[in-house]
Design an enzyme around this catalytic site. Structure first.
Site, mmCIF file in Angstrom:
data_model
loop_
_atom_site.group_PDB
_atom_site.id
_atom_site.type_symbol
_atom_site.label_atom_id
_atom_site.label_comp_id
_atom_site.label_asym_id
_atom_site.label_seq_id
_atom_site.Cartn_x
_atom_site.Cartn_y
_atom_site.Cartn_z
ATOM 1 N N GLY A 1 -10.164 -50.270 25.634
ATOM 2 C CA GLY A 1 -10.901 -50.913 26.722
ATOM 3 C C GLY A 1 -10.240 -50.855 28.090
ATOM 4 N N ASN B 1 -10.836 -48.643 30.408
ATOM 5 C CA ASN B 1 -11.908 -48.379 31.381
ATOM 6 C C ASN B 1 -12.750 -49.630 31.609
ATOM 7 O OD1 ASN B 1 -12.093 -45.509 32.491
ATOM 8 N ND2 ASN B 1 -11.595 -45.172 30.321
ATOM 9 N N HIS C 1 -15.718 -39.169 30.343
ATOM 10 C CA HIS C 1 -15.106 -38.212 29.418
ATOM 11 C C HIS C 1 -13.831 -37.652 30.047
ATOM 12 C CE1 HIS C 1 -14.939 -35.328 26.168
ATOM 13 N NE2 HIS C 1 -14.661 -34.399 27.056
HETATM 14 C C1 GRF Z 1 -11.031 -42.629 27.583
HETATM 15 O O1 GRF Z 1 -10.128 -41.573 27.676
HETATM 16 C C2 GRF Z 1 -12.437 -42.158 27.827
HETATM 17 O O2 GRF Z 1 -12.508 -41.102 28.740
HETATM 18 C C3 GRF Z 1 -12.857 -41.686 26.457
HETATM 19 O O3 GRF Z 1 -12.283 -42.596 25.570
HETATM 20 C C4 GRF Z 1 -11.123 -43.179 26.155
HETATM 21 C C5 GRF Z 1 -11.329 -44.658 26.142
HETATM 22 O O4 GRF Z 1 -10.209 -45.370 26.586
HETATM 23 N N1 GRF Z 1 -14.300 -41.609 26.373
HETATM 24 P P1 GRF Z 1 -10.310 -46.909 26.903
HETATM 25 O O5 GRF Z 1 -10.827 -47.583 25.638
HETATM 26 O O6 GRF Z 1 -11.257 -47.073 28.057
HETATM 27 O O7 GRF Z 1 -8.925 -47.343 27.239
#
Ligand code: GRF
Length: 203
Positions: A13, A15, A110
């Site tokens: 999480g 992001n 992504h």
């Molecule tokens: C990120 O690298 C995103 O680009 C990919 O999955 C990962 C998620 O990381 N889709 P987080 O859970 O947001 O730390």
């Protein structure tokens, strides 16, 4: 479009945290209405709760079909009047039941410059391929994997000494910058999709 967003996660999480922080300090004018995880142990749930955001766990394994699982997610989001859904490390492919419920209203981030290196382990794919530049992409979600129209991209160099971890960290820093930005652009409107191209009105 109202400014209620829902975020779907499966893990760490970070992001989600970037979105929470941006909403908190005014870079993103959005209300985080709901965070849904398909895994009980997702650390992102802790982040959401600490930020006072409503959370739900919807374990895909407890539903009879993908359609049934997706319909529950759609209902959860609709009840909270969510108009934009952000996938942030959500590790399930979404089918027509979900995608058609939010046409051009689902975003994903992504860790590569799509259409290069879709799917899992995009950073490792870039390293193994010998790419000199990779990056991050925010795109609309359709029923194909990492394939919808591109909203925002940023390039990140691949350095000679890179490992999966060092490259992933460099890309992640950019993910955290561009995802809230892309969400803000989409919520603001003044964009169209022409063919595969997301075109922003410059005015
Ligand atoms: C990120 O690298 C995103 O680009 C990919 O999955 C990962 C998620 O990381 N889709 P987080 O859970 O947001 O730390």
């Amino acid at each position: 479009m109202n400014r209620n967003i829902g975020v779907l996660i499966s893990g760490r999480g970070s992001n989600l945290q970037a979105i929470i922080d941006a909403a908190r300090d005014g870079r993103l004018d959005a209300r985080l209405a709901l965070v849904i995880s398909n895994r009980t142990d997702a650390y992102g749930l802790v982040r959401a709760r600490e930020a006072g955001i409503d959370t739900l766990v919807r374990d895909h394994k407890s539903y009879a079909s993908r359609e049934a699982f997706e319909q529950v997610l759609v209902d959860d989001l609709r009840v909270r009047d969510v108009s934009l859904v952000c996938l942030a490390g959500f590790m399930r492919l979404l089918g027509a039941t979900f995608v058609n419920a939010f046409p051009n209203r689902i975003l994903n981030i992504h860790p590569a410059l799509l259409p290069a290196f879709p799917g899992l382990h995009a950073q490792r794919q870039a390293l193994e391929h010998g790419a000199k530049i990779s990056g991050a992409t925010v795109h609309f979600v359709d029923t194909n994997l990492d394939a919808g129209p591109i909203i925002l991209q940023t390039a990140v160099p691949v350095l000679d000494g890179d490992t999966d971890d060092t490259l992933s960290a460099r890309i992640l820093e950019q993910e955290h910058r561009i995802y809230p930005d892309a969400i803000q652009h989409i919520l603001n409107g003044r964009w169209t999709i022409q063919g595969r191209r997301v075109v922003f009105d410059q005015r």
